[in-house]
Design a protein around this motif. Structure first.
Motif, PDB file in Angstrom:
ATOM      1  N   ARG A 322       0.814  -1.218   0.000  1.00  0.00           N
ATOM      2  CA  ARG A 322       0.000   0.000   0.000  1.00  0.00           C
ATOM      3  C   ARG A 322       0.851   1.273   0.000  1.00  0.00           C
ATOM      4  N   LYS A 323       2.133   1.150   0.270  1.00  0.00           N
ATOM      5  CA  LYS A 323       3.000   2.319   0.350  1.00  0.00           C
ATOM      6  C   LYS A 323       3.484   2.701  -1.038  1.00  0.00           C
ATOM      7  N   GLU A 324       3.516   4.030  -1.287  1.00  0.00           N
ATOM      8  CA  GLU A 324       4.023   4.517  -2.566  1.00  0.00           C
ATOM      9  C   GLU A 324       5.525   4.257  -2.651  1.00  0.00           C
ATOM     10  N   GLY A 325       5.974   3.987  -3.866  1.00  0.00           N
ATOM     11  CA  GLY A 325       7.388   3.696  -4.057  1.00  0.00           C
ATOM     12  C   GLY A 325       7.711   2.266  -3.658  1.00  0.00           C
ATOM     13  N   PHE A 326       8.948   1.879  -3.918  1.00  0.00           N
ATOM     14  CA  PHE A 326       9.373   0.518  -3.598  1.00  0.00           C
ATOM     15  C   PHE A 326      10.791   0.561  -3.056  1.00  0.00           C
ATOM     16  N   LYS A 327      10.927   0.191  -1.797  1.00  0.00           N
ATOM     17  CA  LYS A 327      12.228   0.074  -1.168  1.00  0.00           C
ATOM     18  C   LYS A 327      12.386  -1.364  -0.702  1.00  0.00           C
ATOM     19  N   PRO A 328      13.266  -2.127  -1.332  1.00  0.00           N
ATOM     20  CA  PRO A 328      13.380  -3.555  -0.994  1.00  0.00           C
ATOM     21  C   PRO A 328      13.854  -3.771   0.432  1.00  0.00           C
ATOM     22  N   THR A 329      13.299  -4.783   1.045  1.00  0.00           N
ATOM     23  CA  THR A 329      13.712  -5.189   2.380  1.00  0.00           C
ATOM     24  C   THR A 329      13.969  -6.683   2.364  1.00  0.00           C
TER      25      THR A 329
END
Length: 530
Positions: A322-329
């Motif tokens: 649901r969060k904008e953008g994509f930061k891999p974890t």
């Protein structure tokens, strides 16, 4: 400074920590430290290298402290299979078998004996499915036969339970699973004298007829829209879609795809190696160089954007879907998150089916789409079976009927229409309800093939009453396939008429003028846009 903090956060663990700490999600002892939790009582948070989940050290949840003591576990009403010494499957996150729903005391002990036997021969999921059948039967007895004992279980009770299942909202496959579980339970109870029941309480005729399995493939116009707007997805999700569209993997197999999945032979050809959880085996399939580049790009993306080791190709977004953008974890993406990305895209660009209903993407439909495309492209079924990792040809045969439907559609496109000698359309759409047997009957018994079309007069009739005069017969049928043939025949007929008129052969003139008129009608009917 940030680099120093990172190094301090991931300092090596002591031997004591390595012995005590394990991921309570998957039981792996391969992990790294991440950070301290917030609040007054701060706890160390770890990241599992196997499943990518966060966890804290909790002796009650840690898989290492699960002492294998089967006899003590069997006495409980909720079994933890890790305490039984049963190894967990790859990708398995559920370990409990709950017997609490069984309300009859005389049913509880045999049920435990039966599930104990199933665990020794089949998988945890099979045991869970059969336990559900026994629990549903127990609930039925509580409602319909509250005072019944084990000696009262007879055929009439089973028939009542079958009627109860039929009146429920369960699917046919679920009902069959419940009946199968109950059938196995009663057979084992009779053989081992766990209950005072008779044989054959559940019989073959008790199972509802299963509908023929139909592949749930994604229509091509939906695929086209997905590809058209693919760039609006985050780059990792784009790559996941492309891999699914070519390889037909199950979503669980894609999410657990290892970073060493790519193989190359001496000839320079590439292969994808992955583990199939359903079949419990590892398979290797050939892939295109485009997909190789996609996977190599994703692996580089992971290595460049993660500060800690991660053995999988795809990761979750740090803030969720649901969060904008994509930061891999360093965490595996869930099936629901992947679906949420695609459904959001469908809503954003109004991707709808042929009826205008918004399309809801299901990951397994990509697998059916690959199978359908392969069968339509003429790939032999045994090759498709190997490529998709099917255990038997029966699983692959689900896609076979699509070939028949596609062929009918292609034939319809080619023929366009079927006309008679007057140029009237007599058959335009082949009913979908026609089976292969009916098609054979139509071809073999009801119609006769001709060089320029077909005759609708049944073969079993007493022969054709016309003497070499199909083009003047009302039973004659032809299609666009023979248009050029009819044009040549029209030219020949006109020459015959000219020669007959020149020689005064009036009978031949009259007969061939009828043929000419019908040929003109046929050509006009085939070429018209009506």
């Amino acid at each position: 400074m940030k680099q120093q903090q990172t190094q301090r956060s991931y300092k090596p663990l002591t031997e004591l920590e390595k012995k005590l700490i394990t991921c309570h999600h998957c039981g792996s002892d391969s992990f790294v430290k991440k950070r301290k939790s917030r609040g007054k009582k701060r706890h160390q948070i770890y990241i599992c290298k196997k499943c990518g989940r966060h966890f804290t050290y909790n002796p009650e949840k840690s898989a290492k402290v699960h002492i294998v003591n089967p006899e003590a576990e069997y006495k409980k009403d909720i079994w933890d299979i890790r305490n039984l010494g049963i190894p967990n499957s790859i990708g398995q996150y559920c370990y409990k078998l709950n017997f609490v729903g069984i309300e009859q005391p005389w049913l509880m002990t045999p049920a435990k004996q039966y599930i104990k036997f199933i665990l020794s021969t089949l998988s945890f999921s099979s045991a869970s499915e059969k336990l559900l059948a026994i629990k549903q039967f127990s609930r039925f007895l509580t409602l319909s036969y509250p005072e019944i004992s084990s000696d009262g279980i007879d055929r009439s009770v089973v028939i009542s339970f079958l009627a109860h299942l039929a009146s429920s909202k369960l699917s046919v496959s679920t009902r069959c699973a419940r009946i199968t579980g109950l059938k196995g339970f009663f057979e084992m109870a009779y053989q081992n004298e766990w209950l005072g029941v008779t044989r054959y309480l559940v019989r073959k005729e008790d199972f509802p007829k299963r509908p023929k399995s139909q592949p749930r493939y994604i229509p091509e116009h939906i695929i086209d829209q997905l590809i058209e707007h693919l760039e609006d997805l985050h780059a990792p999700v784009q790559r996941m879609v492309l891999v699914l569209l070519e390889c037909g993997m199950r979503i669980s197999e894609l999410l657990h795809l290892k970073s060493d999945c790519l193989l190359q032979d001496k000839a320079g050809d590439w292969f994808l190696r992955y583990y199939q959880f359903k079949m419990k085996k590892e398979i290797t399939v050939p892939i295109s160089r485009e997909i190789v580049r996609v996977l190599q790009e994703q692996i580089r993306y992971i290595n460049e954007n993660l500060d800690l080791p991660f053995s999988y190709v795809f990761t979750a977004n740090e803030g969720g879907a649901r969060k904008e953008g994509f930061k891999p974890t360093a965490k595996l993406m869930t099936r629901n998150s992947f679906v949420r990305y695609l459904d959001k895209l469908a809503e954003q660009h109004s991707i709808c089916d042929s009826s205008g209903k918004p399309w809801h993407f299901l990951p397994h439909e990509f697998r059916h789409t690959v199978g359908t495309r392969m069968i339509n492209n003429g790939v032999p079924q045994h090759i498709i079976q190997k490529y998709l990792g099917h255990e038997s040809p029966v699983m692959t045969a689900v896609y076979a009927h699509i070939h028949d439907q596609t062929m009918k559609e292609e034939v319809a496109k080619f023929h366009g229409k079927v006309v008679n000698i007057s140029g009237q359309i007599v058959e335009e759409v082949i009913p979908e309800a026609q089976t292969e047997d009916l098609q054979w009957f139509k071809r073999t018994v009801q119609a006769q093939a001709l060089p320029n079309g077909s005759c609708a007069l049944p073969i079993i009739s007493q022969g054709c009453p016309h003497a070499n005069a199909c083009l003047t017969c009302t039973h004659f049928r032809t299609t666009l396939e023979y248009l050029d043939y009819h044009k040549q025949e029209l030219k020949q007929t006109e020459k015959i008429i000219q020669k007959a008129e020149a020689n005064g052969w009036q009978r031949q003139v009259e007969m061939n003028k009828k043929v000419k008129a019908n040929l003109e009608n046929i050509i006009r009917g085939l070429e018209s846009n009506d």
